[in-house]
Design a protein around this motif. Structure first.
Motif, PDB file in Angstrom:
ATOM      1  N   LEU A  43     106.226  39.427  63.699  1.00 16.26           N
ATOM      2  CA  LEU A  43     104.851  39.931  63.732  1.00 16.26           C
ATOM      3  C   LEU A  43     103.992  39.173  62.720  1.00 16.26           C
ATOM      4  CD1 LEU A  43     102.747  42.058  64.650  1.00 16.26           C
ATOM      5  CD2 LEU A  43     103.592  43.526  62.805  1.00 16.26           C
ATOM      6  N   PRO A  44     103.281  38.130  63.137  1.00 16.57           N
ATOM      7  CA  PRO A  44     102.347  37.450  62.229  1.00 16.57           C
ATOM      8  C   PRO A  44     101.208  38.393  61.843  1.00 16.57           C
ATOM      9  CG  PRO A  44     102.869  36.077  64.129  1.00 16.57           C
ATOM     10  CD  PRO A  44     103.378  37.451  64.431  1.00 16.57           C
ATOM     11  N   LEU A  45     100.817  38.362  60.585  1.00 16.94           N
ATOM     12  CA  LEU A  45      99.744  39.256  60.131  1.00 16.94           C
ATOM     13  C   LEU A  45      98.369  38.614  60.308  1.00 16.94           C
ATOM     14  CD1 LEU A  45     101.329  40.920  56.995  1.00 16.94           C
ATOM     15  CD2 LEU A  45     101.011  41.866  59.281  1.00 16.94           C
ATOM     16  N   TYR A  46      98.158  38.026  61.456  1.00 16.80           N
ATOM     17  CA  TYR A  46      96.856  37.486  61.850  1.00 16.80           C
ATOM     18  C   TYR A  46      96.455  38.189  63.138  1.00 16.80           C
ATOM     19  CZ  TYR A  46      98.378  33.597  58.833  1.00 16.80           C
ATOM     20  OH  TYR A  46      98.838  32.835  57.796  1.00 16.80           O
ATOM     21  N   PRO A  47      95.307  38.867  63.185  1.00 11.17           N
ATOM     22  CA  PRO A  47      94.919  39.574  64.418  1.00 11.17           C
ATOM     23  C   PRO A  47      94.771  38.646  65.612  1.00 11.17           C
ATOM     24  CG  PRO A  47      93.580  40.283  62.556  1.00 11.17           C
ATOM     25  CD  PRO A  47      94.344  39.085  62.093  1.00 11.17           C
ATOM     26  N   GLN A  48      94.199  37.440  65.380  1.00 10.10           N
ATOM     27  CA  GLN A  48      93.974  36.476  66.455  1.00 10.10           C
ATOM     28  C   GLN A  48      94.916  35.283  66.275  1.00 10.10           C
ATOM     29  OE1 GLN A  48      91.550  37.184  64.104  1.00 10.10           O
ATOM     30  NE2 GLN A  48      90.520  38.868  65.150  1.00 10.10           N
ATOM     31  N   PHE A  49      95.380  34.732  67.385  1.00  4.46           N
ATOM     32  CA  PHE A  49      96.305  33.597  67.317  1.00  4.46           C
ATOM     33  C   PHE A  49      95.551  32.286  67.137  1.00  4.46           C
ATOM     34  CE2 PHE A  49      98.655  30.046  69.012  1.00  4.46           C
ATOM     35  CZ  PHE A  49      99.945  30.251  68.552  1.00  4.46           C
ATOM     36  N   PHE A 194      90.712  38.761  58.485  1.00  6.62           N
ATOM     37  CA  PHE A 194      91.527  39.022  57.301  1.00  6.62           C
ATOM     38  C   PHE A 194      91.929  40.493  57.257  1.00  6.62           C
ATOM     39  CE2 PHE A 194      88.161  35.909  56.087  1.00  6.62           C
ATOM     40  CZ  PHE A 194      88.961  34.781  56.099  1.00  6.62           C
ATOM     41  N   VAL A 195      93.199  40.780  57.062  1.00  5.01           N
ATOM     42  CA  VAL A 195      93.651  42.173  57.001  1.00  5.01           C
ATOM     43  C   VAL A 195      94.009  42.592  55.578  1.00  5.01           C
ATOM     44  CG1 VAL A 195      94.466  42.145  59.380  1.00  5.01           C
ATOM     45  CG2 VAL A 195      96.043  41.550  57.533  1.00  5.01           C
ATOM     46  N   SER A 196      93.906  41.674  54.613  1.00  5.47           N
ATOM     47  CA  SER A 196      94.178  42.012  53.217  1.00  5.47           C
ATOM     48  C   SER A 196      93.153  41.312  52.336  1.00  5.47           C
ATOM     49  CB  SER A 196      95.596  41.592  52.820  1.00  5.47           C
ATOM     50  OG  SER A 196      95.751  40.192  52.960  1.00  5.47           O
ATOM     51  N   GLU A 197      92.991  41.836  51.133  1.00  5.15           N
ATOM     52  CA  GLU A 197      92.054  41.239  50.191  1.00  5.15           C
ATOM     53  C   GLU A 197      92.689  40.013  49.527  1.00  5.15           C
ATOM     54  OE1 GLU A 197      89.179  42.234  50.283  1.00  5.15           O
ATOM     55  OE2 GLU A 197      89.072  44.381  50.637  1.00  5.15           O
ATOM     56  N   HIS A 198      91.944  38.928  49.452  1.00  5.18           N
ATOM     57  CA  HIS A 198      92.424  37.719  48.795  1.00  5.18           C
ATOM     58  C   HIS A 198      91.203  36.854  48.463  1.00  5.18           C
ATOM     59  CE1 HIS A 198      92.110  37.026  53.040  1.00  5.18           C
ATOM     60  NE2 HIS A 198      92.310  35.737  52.929  1.00  5.18           N
ATOM     61  N   ILE A 199      91.437  35.608  48.097  1.00 10.03           N
ATOM     62  CA  ILE A 199      90.355  34.777  47.568  1.00 10.03           C
ATOM     63  C   ILE A 199      89.201  34.609  48.554  1.00 10.03           C
ATOM     64  CG2 ILE A 199      91.393  32.587  48.348  1.00 10.03           C
ATOM     65  CD1 ILE A 199      90.352  31.386  45.683  1.00 10.03           C
ATOM     66  N   GLU A 200      89.492  34.621  49.859  1.00  9.95           N
ATOM     67  CA  GLU A 200      88.432  34.402  50.843  1.00  9.95           C
ATOM     68  C   GLU A 200      87.552  35.628  51.051  1.00  9.95           C
ATOM     69  OE1 GLU A 200      90.472  31.095  53.731  1.00  9.95           O
ATOM     70  OE2 GLU A 200      91.469  32.992  53.358  1.00  9.95           O
TER      71      GLU A 200
END
Length: 334
Positions: A43-49, A194-200
Motif C-alpha cells: 500500500l503506497p501512501l500516495y493517493p494518486q499514482f 500529501f497525507v502527512s505533514e512534512h517540509i512541503e
C-alpha cells in the motif's frame, strides 16, 4: 507497519506500507521472513499514482525482491492508488469544511488545491496517469462539498518542481501571483497529494507560499491540515486492504471496471511494466552545469559572473593596472 490476516488458505498475509525512497526497509523484510509471511499487500501512501512517487517506491521494492531468494517468489498485490475511495474523499471534505469556518467570509474563499508536481514528459510520453487522477480527485472532492452546499471557487496547481525540465502546469507560485492580480483576497490551501505533514506542507506551503500570497495582495491565507490518522481516512484504508486480499498473487483483470480506477490492481512487475517501462529517474534538484535560459543556468552563470568580478577587483587593488585604472575611474598607481 503490518497487519496479519487469516484468509481461506490459512496463509499469513502482511500489509506493507510503502513510504518514499530512499528508505530501505531491510528490518521490515527481515521480520517478514522471520514470521513466515507468504503473501503481501503493498500500500503506497500516495493517493494518486505516479511514476515519480509510487513508481519510484515500487522500483525499490522490485530490486529488493530480486535480491532475496525468499522474497523473489512472494505472492503479492499492490494497491496503486486510492484517491477515489469514499473515505478519503469525505475525510478531505470534512477538513476543508472545518477550515472554511475560520474565515470571516467563508463563501468568498478560493479553494487552492496544491499537488506535488511531476515532469511533464512522464504524462505526455510515458503515459503516467497522475494528472488525470489528480483532476478526477479534485472533482470528486468538490462534488462531495457541493452536496454539503459548499460552492466555493477552486483551482488546481502543482508545486515542488526541481531541475530545468518542464513540469506539470499551472505552477503553484505563478498561480498565487495571478490570483492576487485578479483581486482574490482569501485562499484556503489544500495539500491534495500529501497525507502527512512534512517540509512541503510546513515550509513550502505554510511559509514560502503564504509569504508570496501576502506579497501578491492576498490578505487571508489558511491551510487544510494533512490527513494524518484522521479516523475516517484510516478506516477506509483498512477497508481497501481487506478488499484487495482476494487478489494477492493474481491480476484483477476481471474486476477493473468494478473498481473504476485508472490504475489497475496488480503486482509490482505488472504495474511497472505498464507505467514505468523505461524506469525513468527524476531530474536532479540542481544541474551541475548548464548554460542557457534555465533556472539552474541562471544560478551557475550568476555565480560565475560574481567570481569574475571579484577576480577583477582583486587585480585592480593589487596591481593598479586593471580596467578601472585604465579608464580613469580609479587613479593610476605611481
Amino acid at each position: 507497519m503490518k497487519c496479519n490476516e487469516e484468509n481461506d488458505d490459512d496463509d499469513d498475509v502482511m500489509l506493507e506500507v510503502v513510504a518514499q525512497p530512499p528508505y530501505r526497509p531491510t528490518e521490515l523484510f527481515f521480520q517478514i521472513k522471520r514470521d513466515g509471511i507468504t503473501k503481501l499487500v503493498v500500500l503506497p501512501l500516495y493517493p494518486q499514482f505516479s511514476i515519480s512517487t509510487s513508481g519510484s517506491s515500487l522500483r525499490l521494492l522490485e530490486s529488493i525482491f530480486r535480491e532475496d531468494e525468499y522474497l523473489v517468489n512472494m505472492q503479492h498485490t499492490v494497491i496503486p492508488s486510492w484517491y477515489q475511495r469514499e473515505g478519503y474523499i469525505k475525510a478531505m471534505a470534512d477538513l476543508m469544511e472545518k477550515e472554511l469556518k475560520s474565515f470571516e467570509r467563508p463563501k468568498e474563499v478560493m479553494l487552492f488545491f496544491s499537488a506535488h508536481g511531476v515532469p511533464l514528459a512522464y504524462v505526455e510520453e510515458a503515459g503516467d496517469p497522475y494528472k488525470a487522477e489528480m483532476e478526477e480527485c479534485v472533482d470528486l472532492i468538490m462534488e462531495e462539498l457541493e452536496k454539503r452546499r459548499v460552492h466555493n471557487a477552486y483551482t488546481l496547481a502543482y508545486q515542488s518542481r526541481v531541475g530545468p525540465v518542464e513540469w506539470l502546469k499551472p505552477y503553484t507560485d505563478e498561480t498565487i501571483i495571478e490570483l492576487g492580480m485578479k483581486g482574490v483576497k482569501s485562499i484556503l490551501a489544500v495539500p491534495i497529494s500529501f497525507v502527512s505533514e512534512h517540509i512541503e506542507t510546513l515550509e513550502e506551503i505554510d511559509v514560502e507560499y503564504k509569504e508570496l500570497a501576502l506579497e501578491s495582495g492576498i490578505q487571508n491565507w489558511a491551510r487544510v491540515p494533512a490527513l494524518g490518522v484522521e479516523p475516517t481516512f484510516i478506516s477506509d484504508l483498512a477497508d481497501a486492504v481487506i478488499e484487495s486480499l482476494p487478489y494477492v498473487g493474481a491480476m484483477a483483470v476481471s474486476n477493473l471496471e468494478a473498481r473504476q480506477s485508472l490504475v489497475p490492481l496488480g503486482s509490482v512487475e505488472e504495474l511497472l511494466a505498464a507505467y514505468d517501462s523505461q524506469r525513468r529517474e527524476l531530474p536532479p534538484p540542481v544541474t551541475v552545469w548548464e548554460w542557457g535560459w534555465t533556472k539552474s543556468a541562471e544560478t551557475w552563470n550568476g555565480r560565475a559572473a560574481m567570481l569574475a568580478v571579484l577576480v577583477l577587483l582583486v587585480l585592480e587593488v593589487t596591481t593598479g593596472e586593471g580596467f578601472l585604472h585604465q579608464w580613469g575611474i580609479l587613479p593610476l598607481s605611481r
